[in-house]
Design an enzyme around this catalytic site. Structure first.
Site, PDB file in Angstrom:
ATOM      1  N   HIS A  49       0.796  -1.162  -0.098  1.00 42.68           N
ATOM      2  CA  HIS A  49      -0.039   0.154  -0.034  1.00 42.68           C
ATOM      3  C   HIS A  49       0.594   1.266  -0.023  1.00 42.68           C
ATOM      4  O   HIS A  49       0.272   2.494  -0.276  1.00 42.68           O
ATOM      5  CB  HIS A  49      -0.948  -0.140   1.239  1.00 42.68           C
ATOM      6  CG  HIS A  49      -0.191   0.272   2.426  1.00 42.68           C
ATOM      7  ND1 HIS A  49       0.317  -0.668   3.026  1.00 42.68           N
ATOM      8  CD2 HIS A  49      -0.155   1.463   3.242  1.00 42.68           C
ATOM      9  CE1 HIS A  49       1.270  -0.017   4.187  1.00 42.68           C
ATOM     10  NE2 HIS A  49       0.751   1.141   4.269  1.00 42.68           N
TER      11      HIS A  49
HETATM   12  C1  UD1 Z   1      -1.988   5.289   6.117  1.00 44.05           C
HETATM   13  C2  UD1 Z   1      -0.879   5.762   6.762  1.00 44.05           C
HETATM   14  C3  UD1 Z   1       0.284   4.596   6.670  1.00 44.05           C
HETATM   15  C4  UD1 Z   1      -0.537   3.417   7.291  1.00 44.05           C
HETATM   16  C5  UD1 Z   1      -1.519   2.997   6.410  1.00 44.05           C
HETATM   17  C6  UD1 Z   1      -2.199   1.800   6.922  1.00 44.05           C
HETATM   18  C7  UD1 Z   1      -0.567   8.051   6.793  1.00 44.05           C
HETATM   19  C8  UD1 Z   1       0.498   9.163   6.277  1.00 44.05           C
HETATM   20  N1  UD1 Z   1      -0.124   6.703   6.196  1.00 44.05           N
HETATM   21  O1  UD1 Z   1      -2.067   5.273   4.917  1.00 44.05           O
HETATM   22  O2  UD1 Z   1       1.562   4.942   7.397  1.00 44.05           O
HETATM   23  O3  UD1 Z   1       0.446   2.151   6.905  1.00 44.05           O
HETATM   24  O4  UD1 Z   1      -2.579   4.046   6.832  1.00 44.05           O
HETATM   25  O5  UD1 Z   1      -3.111   1.381   6.114  1.00 44.05           O
HETATM   26  O6  UD1 Z   1      -0.985   8.282   7.789  1.00 44.05           O
HETATM   27  N2  UD1 Z   1      -9.724   4.573   2.500  1.00 44.05           N
HETATM   28  C9  UD1 Z   1     -10.785   3.699   2.551  1.00 44.05           C
HETATM   29  N3  UD1 Z   1     -11.343   3.457   3.606  1.00 44.05           N
HETATM   30  C10 UD1 Z   1     -10.805   3.738   5.087  1.00 44.05           C
HETATM   31  C11 UD1 Z   1      -9.571   4.638   4.843  1.00 44.05           C
HETATM   32  C12 UD1 Z   1      -9.069   5.053   3.733  1.00 44.05           C
HETATM   33  O7  UD1 Z   1     -11.348   3.395   1.620  1.00 44.05           O
HETATM   34  O8  UD1 Z   1     -11.234   3.625   5.895  1.00 44.05           O
HETATM   35  C13 UD1 Z   1      -9.195   4.914   1.249  1.00 44.05           C
HETATM   36  C14 UD1 Z   1      -9.154   6.414   0.909  1.00 44.05           C
HETATM   37  O9  UD1 Z   1      -9.955   6.797   0.338  1.00 44.05           O
HETATM   38  C15 UD1 Z   1      -7.787   6.655   0.370  1.00 44.05           C
HETATM   39  C16 UD1 Z   1      -6.994   5.550   0.585  1.00 44.05           C
HETATM   40  O10 UD1 Z   1      -7.936   4.417   1.241  1.00 44.05           O
HETATM   41  O11 UD1 Z   1      -7.900   6.861  -0.758  1.00 44.05           O
HETATM   42  C17 UD1 Z   1      -5.788   5.833   1.276  1.00 44.05           C
HETATM   43  O12 UD1 Z   1      -5.904   6.162   3.020  1.00 44.05           O
HETATM   44  P1  UD1 Z   1      -4.973   7.072   3.634  1.00 44.05           P
HETATM   45  O13 UD1 Z   1      -5.611   7.063   4.820  1.00 44.05           O
HETATM   46  O14 UD1 Z   1      -4.913   8.505   3.008  1.00 44.05           O
HETATM   47  O15 UD1 Z   1      -3.605   6.635   3.609  1.00 44.05           O
HETATM   48  P2  UD1 Z   1      -3.167   5.008   3.680  1.00 44.05           P
HETATM   49  O16 UD1 Z   1      -2.561   4.886   2.485  1.00 44.05           O
HETATM   50  O17 UD1 Z   1      -3.937   4.254   4.122  1.00 44.05           O
END
Ligand code: UD1
Length: 412
Positions: free
Chosen positions: A242
Site C-alpha cells: 500500500h
Molecule cells: C495510512 C498511513 C500509513 C499506514 C496506512 C495503513 C499516513 C501518512 N499513512 O496510509 O502510514 O501504513 O494508513 O493502512 O498516515 N480509505 C478507505 N477506507 C478507509 C480509509 C482509507 O477506503 O477507512 C481509502 C481512502 O479513500 C484513500 C486510501 O484508502 O484513498 C488511502 O487512505 P489514507 O488514510 O489516505 O492513507 P493510507 O495509504 O491508508
C-alpha cells in the site's frame, strides 16, 4: 462527534490516547488493556480518553479492529476521513484542539507514524490550558509510542511524521535499541527515552491462539475440515502492498506485480488489497494479473495466481499470515509480526526503519525491482522454516511497561 461521555474524573492522572489509522489500533489495544489492568489493582486509577481521528473510517479498515481486539468505543470520533496530506493533517488539528481543551489530559499518547500521530502531537505541543484547580500543567506531556524508528528516506510521509513527532514529544517509548541510538544521534536527551518493547507484538501474542480459530483458511480452501487447527498448512504466500511509492508510481507498481505473478507460479498468493492499491489496480489496467475472490465465500483453492481479497480483520489476517510459507509486504508492522511468528518475510522496499527484523528476525529487503523481488522470494522459499524470534522486550509486556512508567512519572 462525542460518542460517550468521559467517566467522572477520579484518577490521579488522565491519559488521552489517540488512534487514527489501521496500524494504530493494535498498538492502542495493548495500552488500553494495560490501563484497565492497572486500574483493577492499583490504589490510584488512571482515567483515559480514547480519541479516534477517523483517518481510517470504514468497516474493514477500522470498525472490525475494534470488534476483534475488544477496544472500547472511542469517547470522541473526529470523523476526518480521507483527503490530501495537508488537508487531512489540518482537519485533525482543527478538530482535536477543542477536545484537548475540554478534557485537559496530563498526557497525550500517540502511536506510530501516521498523519494522526503528528497532527495531535503538534496540537498538544502548542496548546495552553487555562489555569484551573486540577493541575499546574499548562499543556499535556506528549508520549510517543514507537519513537525513534528511521528509514532515512524523507520521501516517505511516515518518515516526516516520525521525525516531527519525536522532535516535539516529551517521552519517547522505543521498540528496539537502534531506535534509541537514532534519537541520541539526533540530540535527544537519554532521560526522555524508554526502551519498553513492542505494543503491536503484545497484541499479537495475546490473540495468536484465538486467531487459529478463524475460518479464513477453510473459506479460502486452504485447510480441509479433516485437518486439525494446530496442523500447519504452509502451501501459500501472503502479500500486502500500500505504500504510495510502490503503488502510485506506474513503473514500480508494474515491476512488483510482474514479480508477484512469477512467484505465484511457485506458490499461490493471497493478497488482501488496501483501498489505495485497489484504485491503482483498476487505473493501471493490471487486473489481468489477479484473480478476485471473496474471503466471505468458499472459493476454489490454490490456483497458481495472485488471489485478491478485500482487506481482512485482525484475527483473519493473523491466521492467514501465521500459517503462510512466505509473506511479501511493504508494511512496517508486518515485518515485526512475521519476525515473532517465524514466517519468512520479503519486504518490498529498499530500506526499513525496523532493522531488528533483519538482524534478529526473518525479514529480508527485496527491493522494488522485478528481478530482485523474484530472487529474494525464491531464496526464502528454499530456506527451511524459520524459528520465531523475540527481539529484546518483545514479550507481551510493552503496554504494561508504558503504563507503569507513566504512572510512576506522574505520581512522582
Ligand atoms: C495510512 C498511513 C500509513 C499506514 C496506512 C495503513 C499516513 C501518512 N499513512 O496510509 O502510514 O501504513 O494508513 O493502512 O498516515 N480509505 C478507505 N477506507 C478507509 C480509509 C482509507 O477506503 O477507512 C481509502 C481512502 O479513500 C484513500 C486510501 O484508502 O484513498 C488511502 O487512505 P489514507 O488514510 O489516505 O492513507 P493510507 O495509504 O491508508
Amino acid at each position: 462527534m462525542l460518542l460517550r461521555s468521559a467517566e467522572e474524573t477520579t484518577g490521579f492522572m488522565k491519559i488521552l490516547v489517540v488512534a487514527g489509522a489501521r496500524p494504530n489500533f493494535m498498538k492502542i489495544a495493548s495500552i488500553i488493556g494495560a490501563i484497565q489492568s492497572h486500574n483493577q489493582s492499583a490504589p490510584h486509577p488512571i482515567d483515559y480518553i480514547l480519541v479516534h481521528t477517523g483517518q481510517h473510517y470504514d468497516e474493514q479498515m477500522s470498525r472490525t479492529f475494534f470488534k476483534d481486539l475488544a477496544i472500547p468505543k472511542p469517547h470522541f470520533d473526529l470523523e476526518v476521513g480521507s483527503s490530501s496530506h495537508a488537508s487531512q493533517t489540518a482537519e485533525i488539528m482543527k478538530r482535536f484542539e477543542p477536545v484537548l481543551l475540554k478534557e485537559r489530559p496530563d498526557v497525550v499518547l500517540v502511536v506510530g507514524d501516521v498523519n494522526s500521530t503528528v497532527a495531535c502531537s503538534l496540537v498538544a505541543s502548542k496548546v495552553t490550558y487555562p489555569q484551573l484547580e486540577r493541575s499546574e500543567r499548562t499543556r499535556p506531556l506528549i508520549a510517543h509510542v514507537e519513537a525513534g524508528l528511521r528509514s532515512y528516506d524523507r520521501s516517505m510521509p511516515e518518515e516526516i511524521n516520525r521525525i516531527v513527532t519525536d522532535a516535539i514529544a516529551d517521552l519517547l517509548f522505543v521498540t528496539e535499541q537502534e531506535a534509541k541510538e537514532n534519537l541520541i544521534r539526533e540530540g535527544v536527551g537519554e532521560e526522555k527515552i524508554q526502551f519498553v518493547g513492542n505494543t503491536m507484538v503484545d497484541t499479537l501474542l495475546k490473540h495468536r491462539h484465538a486467531a487459529q480459530e478463524s475460518e479464513i483458511l477453510s473459506r479460502l480452501g486452504l485447510k480441509t475440515n479433516s485437518q486439525s487447527s494446530s496442523e500447519r498448512n504452509r502451501g501459500y504466500g501472503v502479500v500486502t502492498l500500500h505504500r504510495p511509492s510502490n503503488v502510485d508510481d506506474a513503473d514500480t507498481f508494474r515491476q512488483i506485480v510482474e514479480a508477484l505473478a512469477t512467484v505465484a507460479n511457485e506458490l499461490p498468493l493471497y493478497f488482501p488489497v488496501h483501498p489505495r492499491t485497489m484504485k491503482r489496480i483498476e487505473e493501471s489496467g493490471l487486473e489481468g494479473f489477479f484473480t478476485f475472490v471473496s474471503a466471505q465465500a468458499e472459493v476454489a483453492p490454490r490456483a497458481r495466481t495472485i488471489h485478491c481479497l478485500e482487506p481482512l480483520g485482525y484475527l483473519d489476517f493473523l491466521c492467514l499470515m501465521s500459517n503462510a510459507k512466505l509473506v511479501l509486504t511493504d508494511s512496517g508492522g508486518i515485518q515485526e509480526e512475521t519476525t515473532v511468528l517465524g514466517v519468512p518475510c520479503v519486504t518490498l522496499r529498499r530500506n526499513t526503519e525496523r532493522p531488528v527484523t533483519i538482524l534478529q528476525g526473518t525479514n529480508v529487503l527485496g527491493g522494488t525491482r522485478k528481478e530482485d523481488i523474484i530472487h529474494h522470494a525464491l531464496n526464502k522459499l528454499n530456506q527451511r522454516i524459520e524459528k520465531p524470534r523475540r527481539p529484546n522486550f518483545w514479550d507481551g509486556q510493552a503496554g504494561k511497561r508504558i503504563v507503569e512508567f507513566l504512572s510512576q512519572r506522574l505520581s512522582g
